[in-house]
Design a protein around this motif. Structure first.
Motif, PDB file in Angstrom:
ATOM      1  N   GLY A  47    -112.081  62.565   9.997  1.00 22.30           N
ATOM      2  CA  GLY A  47    -110.840  62.408   9.241  1.00 22.30           C
ATOM      3  C   GLY A  47    -109.889  61.450   9.910  1.00 22.30           C
ATOM      4  O   GLY A  47    -109.224  60.637   9.240  1.00 22.30           O
ATOM      5  N   TRP A  48    -109.804  61.516  11.231  1.00 18.00           N
ATOM      6  CA  TRP A  48    -108.952  60.597  11.992  1.00 18.00           C
ATOM      7  C   TRP A  48    -109.438  59.157  11.808  1.00 18.00           C
ATOM      8  O   TRP A  48    -108.627  58.253  11.547  1.00 18.00           O
ATOM      9  CB  TRP A  48    -108.992  61.023  13.452  1.00 18.00           C
ATOM     10  N   ALA A  51    -108.635  57.942   8.232  1.00 14.40           N
ATOM     11  CA  ALA A  51    -107.218  57.675   8.024  1.00 14.40           C
ATOM     12  C   ALA A  51    -106.796  56.387   8.714  1.00 14.40           C
ATOM     13  O   ALA A  51    -106.001  55.605   8.167  1.00 14.40           O
ATOM     14  CB  ALA A  51    -106.386  58.852   8.545  1.00 14.40           C
TER      15      ALA A  51
END
Length: 285
Positions: A47-48, A51
């Motif tokens: 997810g990091w 993003a």
């Protein structure tokens, strides 16, 4: 004759009954404790990365660099790594010193309060007040009063980590069953014998739970003190402030992750001790 034979058969059955097998859920629990955090870690990293590379514009990506960039420019850069680890060592030393002082003071205050109701009524409200004081407001005062070196940082750590030790230890000391107290009274035990042989052993699991909480809070207190004092040997708090001013987000995130890892290691150490204590109590029972 029939009754005697039945009793004998029951006794033999009891003696030869096999020991109960270990619960299947407990056997399955060990791999889950390892696999579940790893899965969550992978999802967070994914997810990091998503993003950073797909949700943030390229010209603003320095605000949230991807984990690959943090690893390359933070952990794998020898100069940055040495700088952060040196500062982290200073922070951990202060945190451990404050934690040891908080453990000694917290257990001592809890023992005193457990021995006399008037002592609990007199001291416990001030322990609560100590917990509610905003730490950011008093850190500058500690600098004025005690200087900006090692001692003042330790005082900050003690202030933020004392209350969990006091509360958990007092709870453990007061949680002894009345029947056990009655047994010690029946045998004419002194107050000292009751404390050392009954209350403190019974309070050990709760005490270690307080240590687990206070370990992470001591690390936070050390970082906060270093962030504000800005004097003496630099700790991780000062390096975080320096990286913030430079907009060096990769180094900043590396410092944050490593400081979090230090607190997590302290938690694991006390969690391991808690498990050993629980198993020892189980064998005694």
């Amino acid at each position: 004759m029939t009754t005697v034979a039945a009793d004998t058969a029951a006794a033999v059955t009891v003696r030869t009954a096999p020991k109960p097998a270990e619960a299947p859920g407990r056997r399955r629990g060990a791999p889950v404790r390892i696999i579940a955090p790893v899965v969550v870690f992978v999802l967070v990293m994914a997810g990091w990365y998503f993003a950073s590379h797909y949700l943030i514009a390229a010209e603003s990506r320095f605000l949230l660099p991807g984990p690959d960039e943090v690893i390359t420019e933070g952990l794998l850069d020898s100069a940055v790594r040495a700088e952060i680890l040196s500062a982290l060592g200073s922070t951990v030393l202060v945190a451990l010193s404050g934690l040891v002082v908080a453990m000694v003071l917290g257990v001592g205050f809890a023992v005193v309060m457990s021995q006399a109701r008037w002592a609990e009524y007199s001291l416990y409200p001030y322990a609560v007040i100590l917990q509610t004081i905003p730490i950011l407001a008093v850190v500058p005062l500690f600098g004025f009063w005690f200087g900006y070196e090692f001692g003042s940082r330790v005082i900050v750590c003690v202030m933020v980590s004392l209350f969990p030790v006091v509360t958990n230890t007092l709870f453990g000391l007061k949680s002894v069953a009345p029947a056990e107290h009655d047994l010690f009274t029946l045998h004419g035990a002194t107050r000292r014998q009751r404390l050392l042989k009954l209350q403190l052993p019974a309070a050990l699991p709760a005490m270690i739970s307080g240590f687990k909480i206070s370990g992470g809070m001591a690390v936070i207190g050390s970082i906060v003190a270093d962030f504000f004092f800005r004097q003496g040997e630099p700790g991780i708090g000062r390096m975080i402030d320096v990286y913030r001013q430079r907009l060096a987000t990769e180094e900043l995130l590396t410092a944050l992750l490593l400081s979090s890892l230090a607190g997590l290691i302290l938690f694991w150490v006390f969690d391991f001790l808690a498990g050993r204590v629980e198993r020892a109590h189980g064998r005694r029972r």
